[in-house]
Write a protein that holds these residues in place. Structure first.
Motif, PDB file in Angstrom:
ATOM      1  N   LYS A 171     -28.460  -8.415   4.596  1.00 43.20           N
ATOM      2  CA  LYS A 171     -28.620  -9.701   3.919  1.00 43.20           C
ATOM      3  C   LYS A 171     -27.286 -10.397   3.673  1.00 43.20           C
ATOM      4  CE  LYS A 171     -33.140  -9.841   3.159  1.00 43.20           C
ATOM      5  NZ  LYS A 171     -33.991 -10.925   3.725  1.00 43.20           N
ATOM      6  N   ALA A 172     -26.216  -9.614   3.597  1.00 38.73           N
ATOM      7  CA  ALA A 172     -24.905 -10.196   3.325  1.00 38.73           C
ATOM      8  C   ALA A 172     -24.461 -11.149   4.431  1.00 38.73           C
ATOM      9  CB  ALA A 172     -23.866  -9.091   3.149  1.00 38.73           C
ATOM     10  N   ILE A 174      -9.547  -9.311   6.768  1.00 35.24           N
ATOM     11  CA  ILE A 174     -10.745  -8.853   6.068  1.00 35.24           C
ATOM     12  C   ILE A 174     -11.672 -10.037   5.802  1.00 35.24           C
ATOM     13  CG2 ILE A 174     -11.659  -7.708   4.010  1.00 35.24           C
ATOM     14  CD1 ILE A 174      -8.855  -6.393   3.727  1.00 35.24           C
ATOM     15  N   VAL A 175     -12.926  -9.869   6.199  1.00 35.77           N
ATOM     16  CA  VAL A 175     -13.988 -10.825   5.867  1.00 35.77           C
ATOM     17  C   VAL A 175     -14.935 -10.103   4.925  1.00 35.77           C
ATOM     18  CG1 VAL A 175     -15.827 -12.303   6.728  1.00 35.77           C
ATOM     19  CG2 VAL A 175     -13.807 -11.895   8.145  1.00 35.77           C
ATOM     20  N   GLU A 176     -15.065 -10.627   3.719  1.00 34.20           N
ATOM     21  CA  GLU A 176     -15.932 -10.011   2.713  1.00 34.20           C
ATOM     22  C   GLU A 176     -17.192 -10.856   2.561  1.00 34.20           C
ATOM     23  OE1 GLU A 176     -15.787  -9.480  -2.113  1.00 34.20           O
ATOM     24  OE2 GLU A 176     -13.957  -8.961  -0.994  1.00 34.20           O
ATOM     25  N   ARG A 177     -18.335 -10.278   2.884  1.00 36.17           N
ATOM     26  CA  ARG A 177     -19.619 -10.973   2.794  1.00 36.17           C
ATOM     27  C   ARG A 177     -20.460 -10.339   1.695  1.00 36.17           C
ATOM     28  NH1 ARG A 177     -21.165 -14.016   6.982  1.00 36.17           N
ATOM     29  NH2 ARG A 177     -22.434 -14.933   5.309  1.00 36.17           N
ATOM     30  N   LYS A 178     -21.129 -11.190   0.918  1.00 38.33           N
ATOM     31  CA  LYS A 178     -21.818 -10.683  -0.263  1.00 38.33           C
ATOM     32  C   LYS A 178     -23.242 -11.199  -0.334  1.00 38.33           C
ATOM     33  CE  LYS A 178     -19.342 -10.098  -3.866  1.00 38.33           C
ATOM     34  NZ  LYS A 178     -18.493 -10.247  -5.084  1.00 38.33           N
ATOM     35  N   SER A 179     -24.161 -10.294  -0.707  1.00 39.42           N
ATOM     36  CA  SER A 179     -25.545 -10.674  -0.996  1.00 39.42           C
ATOM     37  C   SER A 179     -25.855 -10.235  -2.415  1.00 39.42           C
ATOM     38  CB  SER A 179     -26.505  -9.999  -0.014  1.00 39.42           C
ATOM     39  OG  SER A 179     -26.557  -8.604  -0.249  1.00 39.42           O
TER      40      SER A 179
END
Length: 551
Positions: free
Chosen positions: A481-482, A499-504
């Motif tokens: 889902k992130a 760094i790519v930070e993806r958040k759900s």
């Protein structure tokens, strides 16, 4: 109709009532024949970019072969297909359309398109800045048929104001045609065979509206507006990104939303980043997606420099006007890699170095004309793998460097668009350039289905290595889902690792990328985290050109 009136008054003040009435009739026609289906972009969306005849097999149409191949090899990772112009055409591999509403019989028919839509969401191309000189519209214009009066733009070639016009090509802006026995100089932004439509004529606006809604009625969930920045011409200006152009796109969106609100509109404007994102409008009224044109050359630049400072700074600057818009991310396409979107991000000297790398890797460089009469690089014509790696290098190294960039693209906020030659690990088609004299043919080779299948099933082949790794990433991506296109994203670097930070709501995914040929210690970043690709505890280091998605 009242909601459209202000825009029509701005565009066509002398034809307001008649134009509104025509719009109403067109809308009513398509409301009756267009299915209303739910469609919302999410993390499961990944779009294959392909020609209708990219894949060939005996005894079936190329659209049937495309359907067969996608269902057999791509269905687990790809749910959407962007079919590049599949209409009758005369040049530019489809982008000189003769008839917007017919399927090129060399590719198949509308039944084949409908079959494809049963298994995949479809993106259609709307090549609406220009048409083929062989179209009925232009033929009617040349014989002075009243029905086609002012459908195209005549201009005096001696006017000095023409020097102000932005030129994406090196050949003339105007070309001469025989108009009922007289010379007529007609506006041609791209080539002598591609004559620009005259949007100052409301009949053209209405004709194109009919085309767009026809595509929706034929199953297009997404519509790509090709070369849209040049639509409106006004002497004394650059004739690019004019207010009238933006208003036309906004009006098309308003109208289409009344008939098929699920439709996604994508603008294609290969220009510097700040100009490109202007087509988002206010985030609610223009393009739903714009091509992330700076990403492909910037990834190549960063890989060759083995430095992510510029990439990180650029990524941190990315802004969207609303949570209803996102980028269409890609690294390769039917065109070359545009370098204008690098302007303002890296120096002209650095762009020149990239061009030299392309030439050393057996690629080509296309140029554009500048107002001062000089020429500068416009596009790098090279398969993306061959841009990133020397064709003489070992396959394993080539795959690592190539897949690193693909992983970055897949983890960026937005929807990924994957060119067919990328997912199947193709290389430069130099013979295609030699045979045609067209630089872009270097990355447009048609593939025989049986030969492709043989190479994919050959353990250790370049194609199989790329394909298997790509499909693995796509399966991981669609399960998280992130990676929602509209989801939150942060960009930074530690110890030279991008760094790519993806958040759900439930998870944070950290995407780590080593753009260098040396090993990187990432123990502090990976402690207590799981590698999504393996399901095991994440390693404490990244080897040369390695990446990792962890949670």
């Amino acid at each position: 109709m009242e909601q459209f009136k202000k825009d029509i008054q701005f565009l066509y003040p002398d034809r307001v009532d008649e134009t509104l009435q025509e719009i109403d009739q067109i809308m009513n026609h398509y409301r009756a024949i267009t299915p209303s289906e739910a469609f919302k972009l999410d993390e499961e969306d990944a779009i294959l970019i392909t020609y209708a005849d990219s894949f060939k097999d005996e005894n079936e149409s190329t659209l049937q072969t495309l359907n067969k191949l996608c269902k057999k090899y791509l269905k687990e990772g790809i749910n959407s297909i962007h079919i590049l112009p599949f209409y009758p055409y005369t040049s530019d591999d489809g982008f000189s359309v003769v008839d917007y509403m017919e399927v090129n019989p060399d590719f198949g028919n509308w039944k084949d398109v409908a079959e494809l839509e049963k298994s995949f969401y479809l993106m259609f191309d709307a090549v609406i800045n220009h048409m083929s000189k062989s179209s009925d519209w232009f033929k009617g214009f040349l014989r002075e048929d009243p029905e086609f009066e002012n459908f195209f733009i005549e201009e005096n070639p001696d006017k000095e104001e023409l020097n102000m016009v932005t030129r994406p090509r090196v050949w003339p802006l105007l070309h001469k045609y025989n108009k009922n026995g007289k010379d007529a100089f007609v506006w041609t932004t791209f080539s002598e065979d591609q004559v620009d439509l005259n949007y100052a004529n409301p009949k053209i606006f209405l004709k194109v509206l009919d085309v767009l809604l026809f595509y929706v009625s034929k199953g297009a969930k997404l519509i790509r507006l090709d070369a849209i920045a040049f639509m409106w011409k006004k002497l004394g200006t650059t004739c690019i990104h004019l207010e009238e152009t933006h208003r036309i796109i906004q009006l098309y969106r308003k109208i289409i939303e009344q008939v098929a609100p699920q439709t996604v509109m994508i603008t294609e404007t290969n220009v510097p980043h700040s100009e490109n994102i202007s087509y988002f409008g206010n985030g609610l009224n223009e393009a739903h997606m714009v091509y992330n044109f700076s990403l492909p050359p910037l990834l190549a630049y960063s890989l060759h420099k083995e430095n992510v400072d510029v990439l990180t700074h650029w990524a941190q600057s990315l802004q969207l006007p609303s949570d209803k818009t996102c980028f269409f991310n890609f690294t390769a396409s039917h065109d070359g890699i545009g370098v204008r979107p690098l302007q303002g991000i890296v120096s002209d000297a650095e762009i020149g170095k990239l061009a030299k790398i392309v030439e050393s890797h057996n690629g080509r460089v296309s140029y554009k004309s500048n107002p001062d009469g000089s020429e500068s690089p416009y596009e790098l014509n090279c398969n993306y793998m061959d841009l990133l790696t020397n064709p003489n290098e070992a396959d394993d190294l080539r795959v690592k460097r190539f897949m690193l960039t693909q992983a970055v693209m897949l983890s960026m906020p937005g929807v990924p668009g994957i060119y067919y030659h990328s997912i199947f690990g193709s290389e430069n088609d130099e013979q295609g350039v030699i045979d045609s004299g067209i630089n872009r043919r270097i990355n447009r080779k048609k593939l025989e289905f049986s030969q492709l299948e043989k190479e994919l099933n050959q353990p250790g082949s370049l194609r199989s290595k790329v394909y298997e790794m790509y499909m693995k990433m796509l399966k991981v991506r669609k399960a998280e889902k992130a990676f929602d296109p509209f989801g939150e994203a942060k960009f930074y670097q530690e110890n030279g690792v991008f760094i790519v930070e993806r958040k759900s709501a439930s998870d944070t995914v950290y995407c780590l990328y080593n753009f260098t040929g040396g090993e990187k210690d990432i123990e502090k970043l990976t402690e207590g985290k799981i590698d999504l690709a393996t399901g095991n505890n994440a390693d404490s280091s990244l080897t040369a050109y390695e990446f990792m998605w962890i949670v």
